[in-house]
Write a protein that holds these residues in place. Structure first.
Motif, PDB file in Angstrom:
ATOM      1  N   ALA A 191      -8.512   5.379   7.481  1.00 19.06           N
ATOM      2  CA  ALA A 191      -8.416   5.702   4.922  1.00 19.06           C
ATOM      3  C   ALA A 191      -9.053   7.442   5.535  1.00 19.06           C
ATOM      4  N   HIS A 192      -9.147   7.964   6.452  1.00 20.77           N
ATOM      5  CA  HIS A 192      -9.164   9.821   5.908  1.00 20.77           C
ATOM      6  C   HIS A 192      -8.076  10.485   6.235  1.00 20.77           C
ATOM      7  N   VAL A 193      -7.398  10.202   7.316  1.00 22.75           N
ATOM      8  CA  VAL A 193      -6.387  10.149   8.109  1.00 22.75           C
ATOM      9  C   VAL A 193      -5.536  10.290   7.257  1.00 22.75           C
ATOM     10  N   ILE A 194      -4.716   9.112   6.755  1.00 23.81           N
ATOM     11  CA  ILE A 194      -3.993   8.896   5.614  1.00 23.81           C
ATOM     12  C   ILE A 194      -4.004   9.798   4.035  1.00 23.81           C
ATOM     13  N   ALA A 195      -5.778   9.600   3.905  1.00 25.05           N
ATOM     14  CA  ALA A 195      -5.375  10.378   2.631  1.00 25.05           C
ATOM     15  C   ALA A 195      -4.895  11.625   2.975  1.00 25.05           C
ATOM     16  N   SER A 196      -5.786  12.130   3.945  1.00 27.62           N
ATOM     17  CA  SER A 196      -5.885  14.283   4.179  1.00 27.62           C
ATOM     18  C   SER A 196      -4.225  14.018   4.070  1.00 27.62           C
ATOM     19  N   GLN A 197      -3.075  13.370   5.086  1.00 31.00           N
ATOM     20  CA  GLN A 197      -2.065  13.588   5.217  1.00 31.00           C
ATOM     21  C   GLN A 197      -1.404  13.342   4.243  1.00 31.00           C
ATOM     22  N   SER A 198      -1.691  12.435   3.254  1.00 28.43           N
ATOM     23  CA  SER A 198      -1.023  12.303   1.524  1.00 28.43           C
ATOM     24  C   SER A 198      -1.264  13.327   0.940  1.00 28.43           C
ATOM     25  N   GLN A 199      -2.437  14.233   1.369  1.00 26.36           N
ATOM     26  CA  GLN A 199      -2.582  15.527   0.081  1.00 26.36           C
ATOM     27  C   GLN A 199      -1.552  16.479   0.906  1.00 26.36           C
ATOM     28  N   ILE A 200      -1.455  16.827   2.401  1.00 26.55           N
ATOM     29  CA  ILE A 200      -0.723  17.954   3.315  1.00 26.55           C
ATOM     30  C   ILE A 200       0.650  17.870   3.428  1.00 26.55           C
ATOM     31  N   HIS A 201       1.188  16.198   2.718  1.00 26.19           N
ATOM     32  CA  HIS A 201       2.613  16.114   3.167  1.00 26.19           C
ATOM     33  C   HIS A 201       2.716  16.301   1.805  1.00 26.19           C
ATOM     34  N   GLU A 202       2.006  16.221   0.897  1.00 24.50           N
ATOM     35  CA  GLU A 202       2.257  16.236  -0.723  1.00 24.50           C
ATOM     36  C   GLU A 202       3.121  15.068  -0.621  1.00 24.50           C
ATOM     37  N   ILE A 203       3.034  13.849  -0.481  1.00 24.64           N
ATOM     38  CA  ILE A 203       3.414  12.633  -0.826  1.00 24.64           C
ATOM     39  C   ILE A 203       2.856  11.675  -2.085  1.00 24.64           C
ATOM     40  N   ASP A 204       4.665  11.259  -2.783  1.00 24.83           N
ATOM     41  CA  ASP A 204       4.081  10.661  -3.741  1.00 24.83           C
ATOM     42  C   ASP A 204       4.226   9.290  -4.522  1.00 24.83           C
ATOM     43  N   LEU A 205       4.460   8.567  -3.055  1.00 22.92           N
ATOM     44  CA  LEU A 205       4.677   7.042  -3.038  1.00 22.92           C
ATOM     45  C   LEU A 205       3.546   6.792  -1.676  1.00 22.92           C
ATOM     46  N   LEU A 206       2.359   6.136  -1.578  1.00 22.28           N
ATOM     47  CA  LEU A 206       2.337   5.932  -0.068  1.00 22.28           C
ATOM     48  C   LEU A 206       2.745   3.837   0.143  1.00 22.28           C
ATOM     49  N   VAL A 207       3.293   3.754   0.697  1.00 24.89           N
ATOM     50  CA  VAL A 207       2.945   2.017   0.598  1.00 24.89           C
ATOM     51  C   VAL A 207       2.586   1.951   2.351  1.00 24.89           C
ATOM     52  N   MET A 208       1.407   0.625   2.492  1.00 17.63           N
ATOM     53  CA  MET A 208       0.572   0.310   2.949  1.00 17.63           C
ATOM     54  C   MET A 208       0.557  -1.189   3.071  1.00 17.63           C
ATOM     55  N   GLY A 209      -0.161  -1.828   3.921  1.00 18.38           N
ATOM     56  CA  GLY A 209      -0.380  -3.713   3.771  1.00 18.38           C
ATOM     57  C   GLY A 209      -2.641  -4.110   3.480  1.00 18.38           C
ATOM     58  N   THR A 210      -2.060  -5.245   2.885  1.00 13.36           N
ATOM     59  CA  THR A 210      -3.455  -5.568   2.737  1.00 13.36           C
ATOM     60  C   THR A 210      -3.388  -6.996   2.696  1.00 13.36           C
ATOM     61  N   VAL A 211      -4.195  -7.626   2.846  1.00 14.01           N
ATOM     62  CA  VAL A 211      -4.975  -8.968   2.604  1.00 14.01           C
ATOM     63  C   VAL A 211      -5.359  -9.427   1.795  1.00 14.01           C
ATOM     64  N   SER A 212      -4.719 -10.834   1.383  1.00 18.47           N
ATOM     65  CA  SER A 212      -5.104 -11.070   0.393  1.00 18.47           C
ATOM     66  C   SER A 212      -6.698 -12.095   0.267  1.00 18.47           C
ATOM     67  N   ARG A 213      -7.559 -11.444  -0.773  1.00 15.03           N
ATOM     68  CA  ARG A 213      -9.226 -11.784  -0.810  1.00 15.03           C
ATOM     69  C   ARG A 213      -9.079 -12.737  -1.362  1.00 15.03           C
ATOM     70  N   HIS A 214      -9.966 -14.024  -2.184  1.00 18.69           N
ATOM     71  CA  HIS A 214     -10.037 -14.240  -3.479  1.00 18.69           C
ATOM     72  C   HIS A 214     -12.099 -14.517  -2.902  1.00 18.69           C
ATOM     73  N   GLY A 215     -12.541 -14.618  -4.447  1.00 17.27           N
ATOM     74  CA  GLY A 215     -13.589 -15.085  -4.409  1.00 17.27           C
ATOM     75  C   GLY A 215     -14.624 -14.285  -4.043  1.00 17.27           C
ATOM     76  N   LEU A 216     -15.775 -14.442  -4.470  1.00 16.42           N
ATOM     77  CA  LEU A 216     -17.050 -13.581  -4.048  1.00 16.42           C
ATOM     78  C   LEU A 216     -16.780 -12.354  -2.616  1.00 16.42           C
ATOM     79  N   LYS A 217     -16.281 -12.810  -1.370  1.00 14.44           N
ATOM     80  CA  LYS A 217     -15.970 -11.877  -0.135  1.00 14.44           C
ATOM     81  C   LYS A 217     -14.665 -11.394  -0.677  1.00 14.44           C
ATOM     82  N   GLY A 218     -14.090 -11.891  -1.435  1.00 11.07           N
ATOM     83  CA  GLY A 218     -12.992 -10.839  -2.292  1.00 11.07           C
ATOM     84  C   GLY A 218     -13.456  -9.722  -2.658  1.00 11.07           C
TER      85      GLY A 218
END
Length: 309
Positions: free
Chosen positions: A256-283
């Motif tokens: 998370a810290h690497v991606i955030a810092s690299q986004s800032q260093i390279h002046e990224i306008d749009l970040l593409v990433m993946g996540t996992v759908s989760r529902h309910g209290l656990k989500g």
């Protein structure tokens, strides 16, 4: 991400959504995608009923104004030759959007992210966060403060071989790369790729392993070289065009810290990433790397879901 055929844009004229509107227009024009515009009338607070005599038909007034704003936005898109329809519904915004996605085969949902000091502030408890967690299709959250037009897009991939909760997300690497390349072409943005890495049990080895500094340095050097090679080969395999070395970033540290810092260093306008759908209290209680990233980065974000989400 397959070629875009149908985009849904959740309008919210109470905040500055110019950047989101521009990106939706450009995506529709370049991909020839159909557009569905939506706005959702919130449920009226019961306490307002105590003041009905003073307020009059407040719900009717709100609905009328929202319908006029949505029709005006629809007319603006139609002037640009976009095949568009609009829907004004009542209820909870994220639930209405998800229902429309399921019944209309939407390829991409675009939502405006509230401008705050961080995306954690912007997303927490908001419609955008609900959609990122629960919507079955990709969600593009556009920050109103981003520069226009956007110039750089970054794909955040994970080529580590750990097992566990995040394994399903790692299977999304090809889709993340190809979606970033596709959107970069559609929006005329330069593509970057970031891969974070850490030595397994790195902290334990340093503090408890009793390794000499030169041994630790050699291990780290070898590990970085391995990830550079893996990343280079992976990009060559899954991207249709070669990616210059200066646009591939293999960086040591917590993802998370690497991606955030690299986004800032390279002046990224749009970040593409993946996540996992989760529902309910656990989500709601258990975060993952994607949600950590949302809390520390300040660019627009496209969140993809596993194919079986």
């Amino acid at each position: 991400m397959q070629q875009l055929k149908h985009i849904l844009f959740l309008s919210n004229p109470t905040i500055n959504q110019d950047a989101a509107i521009r990106q939706v227009k450009q995506l529709c024009e370049t991909s020839k995608a159909k557009l569905t515009l939506m706005d959702v009338v919130p449920e009226i607070n019961p306490i307002w009923q105590k003041y009905q005599e003073s307020l009059g038909d407040i719900e009717g007034q709100i609905t009328k104004q929202m319908r006029n704003e949505l029709e005006s936005l629809e007319a603006d898109f139609r002037k640009h030759g976009i095949d568009v329809e609009s829907h004004l519904t009542e209820g909870r915004a994220h639930e209405e959007v998800i229902a429309r996605v399921k019944e209309s085969a939407i390829d991409l949902v675009v939502v405006n992210a509230h401008h705050g000091q961080s995306l954690k502030q912007a997303f927490f408890g908001s419609t955008a966060l609900h959609l990122i967690r629960k919507c079955p299709c990709p969600v593009l959250a556009v920050r109103s403060g981003n520069r226009q037009p956007p110039k750089r897009i970054m794909a955040a991939i994970d080529l580590t071989t750990d097992t566990g909760f995040e394994t399903n997300r790692r299977s999304m690497n090809p889709d993340i790369l190809q979606s970033a390349q596709y959107l970069g072409e559609q929006l005329n943005m330069q593509l970057h790729v970031v891969q974070a890495w850490q030595l397994e049990n790195e902290g334990y080895l340093q503090l408890r392993g009793g390794l000499e500094d030169n041994v630790m340095e050699a291990m780290m050097k070898d590990m970085r070289a391995e990830f550079v090679s893996i990343t280079d080969n992976y990009c060559s395999e899954h991207l249709s065009q070669p990616l210059p070395p200066g646009q591939r970033h293999v960086v040591h540290g917590h993802a998370a810290h690497v991606i955030a810092s690299q986004s800032q260093i390279h002046e990224i306008d749009l970040l593409v990433m993946g996540t996992v759908s989760r529902h309910g209290l656990k989500g709601l209680l258990i975060g993952n790397t994607a949600e950590e990233i949302l809390s520390v980065t300040d660019c627009s974000v496209l969140v993809l879901k596993p194919k079986d989400a």
